[in-house]
Design an enzyme around this catalytic site. Structure first.
Site, PDB file in Angstrom:
ATOM      1  N   ASP A  28     -27.484 -21.464  51.815  1.00  0.00           N
ATOM      2  CA  ASP A  28     -28.711 -20.930  52.446  1.00  0.00           C
ATOM      3  C   ASP A  28     -29.040 -19.483  52.083  1.00  0.00           C
ATOM      4  O   ASP A  28     -29.498 -18.710  52.946  1.00  0.00           O
ATOM      5  CB  ASP A  28     -28.621 -21.081  53.971  1.00  0.00           C
ATOM      6  CG  ASP A  28     -28.499 -22.526  54.405  1.00  0.00           C
ATOM      7  OD1 ASP A  28     -28.506 -23.427  53.548  1.00  0.00           O
ATOM      8  OD2 ASP A  28     -28.390 -22.759  55.624  1.00  0.00           O
ATOM      9  N   GLU A  76     -31.609 -24.472  54.073  1.00  0.00           N
ATOM     10  CA  GLU A  76     -31.958 -25.014  55.389  1.00  0.00           C
ATOM     11  C   GLU A  76     -33.477 -25.059  55.475  1.00  0.00           C
ATOM     12  O   GLU A  76     -34.137 -24.012  55.442  1.00  0.00           O
ATOM     13  CB  GLU A  76     -31.382 -24.145  56.508  1.00  0.00           C
ATOM     14  CG  GLU A  76     -31.701 -24.718  57.900  1.00  0.00           C
ATOM     15  CD  GLU A  76     -31.101 -23.908  59.043  1.00  0.00           C
ATOM     16  OE1 GLU A  76     -30.346 -22.957  58.786  1.00  0.00           O
ATOM     17  OE2 GLU A  76     -31.404 -24.237  60.212  1.00  0.00           O
ATOM     18  N   LYS A 133     -31.301 -29.267  53.541  1.00  0.00           N
ATOM     19  CA  LYS A 133     -30.615 -29.805  54.731  1.00  0.00           C
ATOM     20  C   LYS A 133     -31.357 -29.386  55.993  1.00  0.00           C
ATOM     21  O   LYS A 133     -31.724 -28.222  56.157  1.00  0.00           O
ATOM     22  CB  LYS A 133     -29.163 -29.299  54.769  1.00  0.00           C
ATOM     23  CG  LYS A 133     -29.027 -27.780  54.854  1.00  0.00           C
ATOM     24  CD  LYS A 133     -27.569 -27.395  54.803  1.00  0.00           C
ATOM     25  CE  LYS A 133     -27.331 -25.922  55.061  1.00  0.00           C
ATOM     26  NZ  LYS A 133     -27.813 -25.394  56.341  1.00  0.00           N
ATOM     27  N   LYS A 136     -27.431 -27.413  60.385  1.00  0.00           N
ATOM     28  CA  LYS A 136     -26.616 -26.253  60.032  1.00  0.00           C
ATOM     29  C   LYS A 136     -25.561 -26.672  59.004  1.00  0.00           C
ATOM     30  O   LYS A 136     -25.291 -25.950  58.057  1.00  0.00           O
ATOM     31  CB  LYS A 136     -25.947 -25.660  61.274  1.00  0.00           C
ATOM     32  CG  LYS A 136     -26.922 -25.255  62.382  1.00  0.00           C
ATOM     33  CD  LYS A 136     -27.970 -24.286  61.882  1.00  0.00           C
ATOM     34  CE  LYS A 136     -28.883 -23.828  63.016  1.00  0.00           C
ATOM     35  NZ  LYS A 136     -30.127 -23.210  62.500  1.00  0.00           N
ATOM     36  N   VAL A 161     -24.765 -17.626  53.824  1.00  0.00           N
ATOM     37  CA  VAL A 161     -25.113 -17.127  55.153  1.00  0.00           C
ATOM     38  C   VAL A 161     -25.523 -18.268  56.082  1.00  0.00           C
ATOM     39  O   VAL A 161     -25.961 -19.317  55.609  1.00  0.00           O
ATOM     40  CB  VAL A 161     -26.268 -16.114  55.055  1.00  0.00           C
ATOM     41  CG1 VAL A 161     -25.809 -14.894  54.257  1.00  0.00           C
ATOM     42  CG2 VAL A 161     -27.541 -16.706  54.459  1.00  0.00           C
ATOM     43  N   THR A 162     -25.402 -18.013  57.392  1.00  0.00           N
ATOM     44  CA  THR A 162     -24.646 -16.941  57.995  1.00  0.00           C
ATOM     45  C   THR A 162     -23.250 -17.470  58.320  1.00  0.00           C
ATOM     46  O   THR A 162     -23.054 -18.651  58.549  1.00  0.00           O
ATOM     47  CB  THR A 162     -25.293 -16.393  59.301  1.00  0.00           C
ATOM     48  OG1 THR A 162     -25.391 -17.455  60.255  1.00  0.00           O
ATOM     49  CG2 THR A 162     -26.669 -15.823  59.031  1.00  0.00           C
ATOM     50  N   CYS A 166     -24.345 -21.588  59.578  1.00  0.00           N
ATOM     51  CA  CYS A 166     -24.361 -22.675  58.590  1.00  0.00           C
ATOM     52  C   CYS A 166     -23.102 -22.727  57.729  1.00  0.00           C
ATOM     53  O   CYS A 166     -22.685 -23.817  57.304  1.00  0.00           O
ATOM     54  CB  CYS A 166     -25.614 -22.584  57.739  1.00  0.00           C
ATOM     55  SG  CYS A 166     -27.099 -22.983  58.704  1.00  0.00           S
TER      56      CYS A 166
HETATM   57  N1  TIU Z   1     -28.221 -20.706  57.471  1.00  0.00           N
HETATM   58  C1  TIU Z   1     -27.990 -20.380  58.739  1.00  0.00           C
HETATM   59  O1  TIU Z   1     -26.929 -19.875  59.063  1.00  0.00           O
HETATM   60  N2  TIU Z   1     -29.001 -20.620  59.655  1.00  0.00           N
HETATM   61  C2  TIU Z   1     -29.236 -19.844  60.763  1.00  0.00           C
HETATM   62  O2  TIU Z   1     -30.163 -20.096  61.518  1.00  0.00           O
HETATM   63  N3  TIU Z   1     -28.398 -18.780  60.946  1.00  0.00           N
HETATM   64  C3  TIU Z   1     -28.523 -17.801  61.904  1.00  0.00           C
HETATM   65  O3  TIU Z   1     -27.591 -16.995  62.013  1.00  0.00           O
HETATM   66  N4  TIU Z   1     -29.610 -17.722  62.649  1.00  0.00           N
END
Ligand code: TIU
Length: 225
Positions: A28, A76, A133, A136, A161-162, A166
């Site tokens: 992501d 995502e 996807k 998460k 991330v994060t 995810c």
């Molecule tokens: N990719 C991912 O971690 N999606 C999130 O929404 N992460 C947050 O920390 N918000």
């Protein structure tokens, strides 16, 4: 062939892997999380924290490309008709800017919109799989598991991330599916530094209950980069 590489400094203990059955998954690294005006910023987060890992992640991707390891990128995002966005997910976050709403980089977290793109610094090659996807975790309702089975992958190197959202969810999904998982400490980040620290700790607790962590330099050294 079963040529093992080893990272002696990995935590909680040395991590051995066969590069021939190892793949990198970059989670992501999208404009919506890393650039101002996207989903991450709409949630009230400081995106500069995440920007800091871009150079390290670019080097990690290059190392894996140079050594012929398969690379998978995830995004995502949701279908434009929101049919894969459960109300329980949509009705969270910033009530004035929800997933699917128009923002400065197009509709928030919608496939095909500029914000859902992977940042240009880490753009996938045409030969690399990009997994969209809705959840998460990267395995949930995707073809990732089948793709890794076709590749014969046994070990996953994780970045992105994060860390506690995810990345951790994907690592737990992968761990339950029988993959040995290594998270690259300096190629993952959270909007909340304390959450990153806690996630690294909980992953490697209890004898690598979810997996291992190591630095990108230690990983590259194990590949003789
Ligand atoms: N990719 C991912 O971690 N999606 C999130 O929404 N992460 C947050 O920390 N918000």
């Amino acid at each position: 062939m079963n040529i093992m590489a080893e990272i002696p400094s990995a935590l909680p203990f040395a991590f051995a892997f066969d590069p021939a059955t190892t793949a990198l998954i970059v989670i992501d690294m999208q404009r919506d999380f890393i650039e101002p005006g996207g989903f991450g910023a709409s949630l009230g987060n400081d995106v500069s924290l995440l920007q800091a890992i871009v150079p390290t992640t670019a080097r990690l991707i290059k190392t894996c490309r140079d050594h012929g390891l398969p690379i998978i990128h995830t995004r995502e995002c949701h279908k434009p008709d929101l049919s894969d966005l459960p109300p329980a997910k949509r009705n969270r976050g910033n009530p004035s800017l929800l997933i699917g709403d128009p923002g400065p980089m197009g509709r928030i977290l919608i496939a095909g919109e500029p914000g859902a793109d992977i940042i240009p610094e880490l753009a996938p090659l045409d030969t690399e799989l990009v997994v969209d996807k809705p959840g998460k975790g990267a395995f949930y309702t995707t073809q990732l598991g089948e793709h890794l089975a076709q590749l014969g992958t046994k070990t996953l190197i994780l970045a992105g991330v994060t860390t506690e959202v995810c990345v951790q969810t994907t690592m737990r999904e992968a761990n339950d599916r029988g993959f040995d998982c290594l998270l690259i400490e300096d190629a993952t980040e959270s909007y909340f530094p304390a959450f990153k620290t806690a996630t690294l700790d909980m992953i490697r607790a209890q004898g690598a209950i979810v997996g291992w962590t190591a630095t990108s330099a230690a990983f590259a050294e194990a590949l003789h980069d």
